[in-house]
Scaffold this motif. Structure first.
Motif, PDB file in Angstrom:
ATOM      1  N   SER A  65       0.807  -1.224   0.000  1.00  9.44           N
ATOM      2  CA  SER A  65       0.000   0.000   0.000  1.00  9.44           C
ATOM      3  C   SER A  65       0.840   1.273   0.000  1.00  9.44           C
ATOM      4  O   SER A  65       0.376   2.314  -0.466  1.00  9.44           O
ATOM      5  CB  SER A  65      -0.953   0.015   1.196  1.00  9.44           C
ATOM      6  OG  SER A  65      -0.232   0.047   2.424  1.00  9.44           O
ATOM      7  N   VAL A  66       2.060   1.208   0.510  1.00  9.48           N
ATOM      8  CA  VAL A  66       2.918   2.393   0.563  1.00  9.48           C
ATOM      9  C   VAL A  66       4.139   2.149  -0.314  1.00  9.48           C
ATOM     10  O   VAL A  66       4.939   1.249  -0.031  1.00  9.48           O
ATOM     11  CB  VAL A  66       3.356   2.711   2.004  1.00  9.48           C
ATOM     12  CG1 VAL A  66       4.189   3.996   2.026  1.00  9.48           C
ATOM     13  CG2 VAL A  66       2.155   2.849   2.927  1.00  9.48           C
ATOM     14  N   PRO A  67       4.303   2.913  -1.390  1.00 10.83           N
ATOM     15  CA  PRO A  67       5.432   2.697  -2.300  1.00 10.83           C
ATOM     16  C   PRO A  67       6.772   2.684  -1.570  1.00 10.83           C
ATOM     17  O   PRO A  67       7.044   3.530  -0.717  1.00 10.83           O
ATOM     18  CB  PRO A  67       5.341   3.890  -3.254  1.00 10.83           C
ATOM     19  CG  PRO A  67       3.889   4.268  -3.250  1.00 10.83           C
ATOM     20  CD  PRO A  67       3.436   4.030  -1.831  1.00 10.83           C
ATOM     21  N   GLY A  68       7.603   1.694  -1.907  1.00  4.86           N
ATOM     22  CA  GLY A  68       8.953   1.648  -1.378  1.00  4.86           C
ATOM     23  C   GLY A  68       9.117   1.025  -0.016  1.00  4.86           C
ATOM     24  O   GLY A  68      10.247   0.916   0.474  1.00  4.86           O
ATOM     25  N   LEU A  69       8.030   0.588   0.606  1.00  8.14           N
ATOM     26  CA  LEU A  69       8.125   0.002   1.945  1.00  8.14           C
ATOM     27  C   LEU A  69       7.799  -1.487   1.910  1.00  8.14           C
ATOM     28  O   LEU A  69       6.800  -1.902   1.324  1.00  8.14           O
ATOM     29  CB  LEU A  69       7.181   0.701   2.921  1.00  8.14           C
ATOM     30  CG  LEU A  69       7.490   2.162   3.251  1.00  8.14           C
ATOM     31  CD1 LEU A  69       6.500   2.684   4.293  1.00  8.14           C
ATOM     32  CD2 LEU A  69       8.921   2.344   3.740  1.00  8.14           C
ATOM     33  N   ALA A  70       8.626  -2.273   2.571  1.00  9.28           N
ATOM     34  CA  ALA A  70       8.400  -3.711   2.674  1.00  9.28           C
ATOM     35  C   ALA A  70       7.189  -3.988   3.555  1.00  9.28           C
ATOM     36  O   ALA A  70       6.771  -3.133   4.347  1.00  9.28           O
ATOM     37  CB  ALA A  70       9.642  -4.382   3.261  1.00  9.28           C
TER      38      ALA A  70
ATOM     39  N   MET B 230       6.709  11.940  10.371  1.00 10.62           N
ATOM     40  CA  MET B 230       6.287  10.710   9.698  1.00 10.62           C
ATOM     41  C   MET B 230       5.376  11.081   8.533  1.00 10.62           C
ATOM     42  O   MET B 230       5.098  12.258   8.290  1.00 10.62           O
ATOM     43  CB  MET B 230       5.525   9.794  10.684  1.00 10.62           C
ATOM     44  CG  MET B 230       4.241  10.395  11.234  1.00 10.62           C
ATOM     45  SD  MET B 230       3.401   9.253  12.363  1.00 10.62           S
ATOM     46  CE  MET B 230       1.908  10.187  12.756  1.00 10.62           C
ATOM     47  N   HIS B 231       4.922  10.070   7.795  1.00 11.57           N
ATOM     48  CA  HIS B 231       3.953  10.257   6.708  1.00 11.57           C
ATOM     49  C   HIS B 231       4.444  11.297   5.693  1.00 11.57           C
ATOM     50  O   HIS B 231       3.778  12.285   5.403  1.00 11.57           O
ATOM     51  CB  HIS B 231       2.587  10.662   7.279  1.00 11.57           C
ATOM     52  CG  HIS B 231       1.425  10.290   6.397  1.00 11.57           C
ATOM     53  ND1 HIS B 231       1.079  11.016   5.284  1.00 11.57           N
ATOM     54  CD2 HIS B 231       0.516   9.286   6.462  1.00 11.57           C
ATOM     55  CE1 HIS B 231       0.002  10.473   4.715  1.00 11.57           C
ATOM     56  NE2 HIS B 231      -0.344   9.417   5.417  1.00 11.57           N
ATOM     57  N   TYR B 232       5.637  11.036   5.163  1.00  8.68           N
ATOM     58  CA  TYR B 232       6.190  11.862   4.088  1.00  8.68           C
ATOM     59  C   TYR B 232       6.892  10.937   3.101  1.00  8.68           C
ATOM     60  O   TYR B 232       6.997   9.735   3.336  1.00  8.68           O
ATOM     61  CB  TYR B 232       7.154  12.914   4.638  1.00  8.68           C
ATOM     62  CG  TYR B 232       8.346  12.368   5.399  1.00  8.68           C
ATOM     63  CD1 TYR B 232       9.516  11.987   4.747  1.00  8.68           C
ATOM     64  CD2 TYR B 232       8.309  12.253   6.791  1.00  8.68           C
ATOM     65  CE1 TYR B 232      10.613  11.492   5.445  1.00  8.68           C
ATOM     66  CE2 TYR B 232       9.398  11.767   7.498  1.00  8.68           C
ATOM     67  CZ  TYR B 232      10.550  11.395   6.814  1.00  8.68           C
ATOM     68  OH  TYR B 232      11.626  10.903   7.521  1.00  8.68           O
ATOM     69  N   ARG B 233       7.372  11.491   2.010  1.00  6.33           N
ATOM     70  CA  ARG B 233       8.119  10.679   1.047  1.00  6.33           C
ATOM     71  C   ARG B 233       9.595  11.067   1.104  1.00  6.33           C
ATOM     72  O   ARG B 233       9.939  12.160   1.565  1.00  6.33           O
ATOM     73  CB  ARG B 233       7.554  10.835  -0.354  1.00  6.33           C
ATOM     74  CG  ARG B 233       8.046  12.028  -1.134  1.00  6.33           C
ATOM     75  CD  ARG B 233       7.555  12.030  -2.586  1.00  6.33           C
ATOM     76  NE  ARG B 233       8.373  12.891  -3.422  1.00  6.33           N
ATOM     77  CZ  ARG B 233       8.193  14.207  -3.561  1.00  6.33           C
ATOM     78  NH1 ARG B 233       7.213  14.824  -2.917  1.00  6.33           N
ATOM     79  NH2 ARG B 233       9.000  14.912  -4.339  1.00  6.33           N
ATOM     80  N   ASP B 234      10.433  10.181   0.622  1.00  6.93           N
ATOM     81  CA  ASP B 234      11.866  10.461   0.553  1.00  6.93           C
ATOM     82  C   ASP B 234      12.364   9.929  -0.778  1.00  6.93           C
ATOM     83  O   ASP B 234      12.431   8.711  -0.987  1.00  6.93           O
ATOM     84  CB  ASP B 234      12.600   9.803   1.723  1.00  6.93           C
ATOM     85  CG  ASP B 234      14.063  10.217   1.794  1.00  6.93           C
ATOM     86  OD1 ASP B 234      14.773  10.100   0.773  1.00  6.93           O
ATOM     87  OD2 ASP B 234      14.503  10.641   2.885  1.00  6.93           O
ATOM     88  N   ASP B 235      12.695  10.822  -1.685  1.00 13.44           N
ATOM     89  CA  ASP B 235      13.110  10.406  -3.023  1.00 13.44           C
ATOM     90  C   ASP B 235      14.483   9.745  -3.026  1.00 13.44           C
ATOM     91  O   ASP B 235      14.761   8.880  -3.859  1.00 13.44           O
ATOM     92  CB  ASP B 235      13.110  11.607  -3.972  1.00 13.44           C
ATOM     93  CG  ASP B 235      11.706  12.129  -4.251  1.00 13.44           C
ATOM     94  OD1 ASP B 235      10.736  11.377  -4.013  1.00 13.44           O
ATOM     95  OD2 ASP B 235      11.575  13.287  -4.693  1.00 13.44           O
ATOM     96  N   ALA B 236      15.349  10.149  -2.112  1.00 16.00           N
ATOM     97  CA  ALA B 236      16.696   9.576  -2.063  1.00 16.00           C
ATOM     98  C   ALA B 236      16.658   8.118  -1.627  1.00 16.00           C
ATOM     99  O   ALA B 236      17.326   7.261  -2.208  1.00 16.00           O
ATOM    100  CB  ALA B 236      17.582  10.398  -1.134  1.00 16.00           C
ATOM    101  N   ILE B 237      15.886   7.841  -0.596  1.00 17.47           N
ATOM    102  CA  ILE B 237      15.765   6.469  -0.112  1.00 17.47           C
ATOM    103  C   ILE B 237      14.780   5.693  -0.970  1.00 17.47           C
ATOM    104  O   ILE B 237      14.941   4.499  -1.212  1.00 17.47           O
ATOM    105  CB  ILE B 237      15.343   6.452   1.369  1.00 17.47           C
ATOM    106  CG1 ILE B 237      16.390   7.173   2.211  1.00 17.47           C
ATOM    107  CG2 ILE B 237      15.144   5.028   1.878  1.00 17.47           C
ATOM    108  CD1 ILE B 237      16.009   7.342   3.669  1.00 17.47           C
ATOM    109  N   GLY B 238      13.738   6.395  -1.427  1.00 16.51           N
ATOM    110  CA  GLY B 238      12.772   5.770  -2.330  1.00 16.51           C
ATOM    111  C   GLY B 238      11.552   5.193  -1.649  1.00 16.51           C
ATOM    112  O   GLY B 238      11.252   4.013  -1.815  1.00 16.51           O
ATOM    113  N   PHE B 239      10.824   6.016  -0.889  1.00 15.10           N
ATOM    114  CA  PHE B 239       9.582   5.543  -0.285  1.00 15.10           C
ATOM    115  C   PHE B 239       8.578   6.689  -0.195  1.00 15.10           C
ATOM    116  O   PHE B 239       8.950   7.860  -0.215  1.00 15.10           O
ATOM    117  CB  PHE B 239       9.823   4.951   1.114  1.00 15.10           C
ATOM    118  CG  PHE B 239      10.252   5.950   2.159  1.00 15.10           C
ATOM    119  CD1 PHE B 239       9.316   6.731   2.840  1.00 15.10           C
ATOM    120  CD2 PHE B 239      11.588   6.116   2.477  1.00 15.10           C
ATOM    121  CE1 PHE B 239       9.701   7.648   3.801  1.00 15.10           C
ATOM    122  CE2 PHE B 239      11.991   7.027   3.447  1.00 15.10           C
ATOM    123  CZ  PHE B 239      11.038   7.792   4.109  1.00 15.10           C
ATOM    124  N   GLY B 240       7.301   6.325  -0.079  1.00 19.82           N
ATOM    125  CA  GLY B 240       6.246   7.313   0.135  1.00 19.82           C
ATOM    126  C   GLY B 240       5.442   7.628  -1.112  1.00 19.82           C
ATOM    127  O   GLY B 240       5.912   7.455  -2.244  1.00 19.82           O
TER     128      GLY B 240
END
Length: 214
Positions: free
Chosen positions: A29-34, A157-167
């Protein structure tokens, strides 16, 4: 107390061997998160959206002898939007008190708090607050709220991070919130121990379920 950011709005809090997991998200449900796979004594969900209410993914363990929780949990009813839930429904803030500490998980807060609610949250040791905007309050609003409530520490919390790749791509990165604050540390880790908190007020963690985070 040990506090671990699993990702998105999902945290694991442990006090005296008792574990609370907040806002587990559904698989994928959340892009980039296991996927979330945790064992806990209690699950708290701020609202019933799929990226916050996957209670079924948490294994609830049976306490030997019915051990009592060291946590006092208070639910504060708020809204997921600025129009009293007309867009996205209700939201719950959970105030968790244990070991002399007061921790507030703000859920998907999207509204202004009442004076009474702000007063109830005074004296927080740690505030877990959304900063991404679009679905919740944004970084500037979160910073203003923190200024009013005055927590000793803040974990965004509840933000995206383009460098790590999630959100989600529609929500902002943590930068706007960090830039509005003067005392910020990026730990590079997913977990903190309240016995050894950094001096900085804002503590930016790395989600345990993102990339190679541990």
């Amino acid at each position: 107390m040990k506090i671990k950011w699993i990702g998105h709005s999902c945290f694991r809090l442990e006090q005296d061997g008792y574990v609370i997991v907040t806002d587990p998200y559904e698989d994928g449900s959340v892009p980039g998160l296991a996927p979330v796979r945790e064992t806990a004594d209690l699950v708290l969900c701020s609202h019933d959206h799929y990226d916050h209410n996957a209670r079924n993914l948490i294994t609830i363990r049976e306490q030997a002898g019915g051990s009592a929780s060291p946590f006092k949990v208070t639910k504060i009813d708020t809204w997921h939007d600025e129009v009293k839930g007309a867009k996205r429904g209700p939201n719950a803030i959970f105030l968790m008190e244990a070991g002399g500490l007061r921790i507030a998980h703000m859920g998907d807060l999207g509204c202004e708090l009442t004076p009474g609610q702000k007063q109830e949250l005074k004296g927080l040791d740690i505030m877990l607050v959304p900063v991404g905007g679009f679905f919740t309050i944004d970084g500037a609003q979160a910073a203003a709220l923190a200024g009013e409530i005055g927590p000793k520490h803040i974990i965004p919390m509840h933000y995206r991070d383009d460098a790590i790749g999630f959100g989600f791509d529609v929500i902002a990165q943590v930068d706007a919130f960090a830039e509005a604050e003067k005392s910020v540390v990026r730990t590079g880790t997913s977990q903190i121990d309240t016995d050894s908190l950094p001096a900085e007020q804002v503590i930016i963690l790395r989600p345990a379920n993102a990339g190679a985070a541990r």
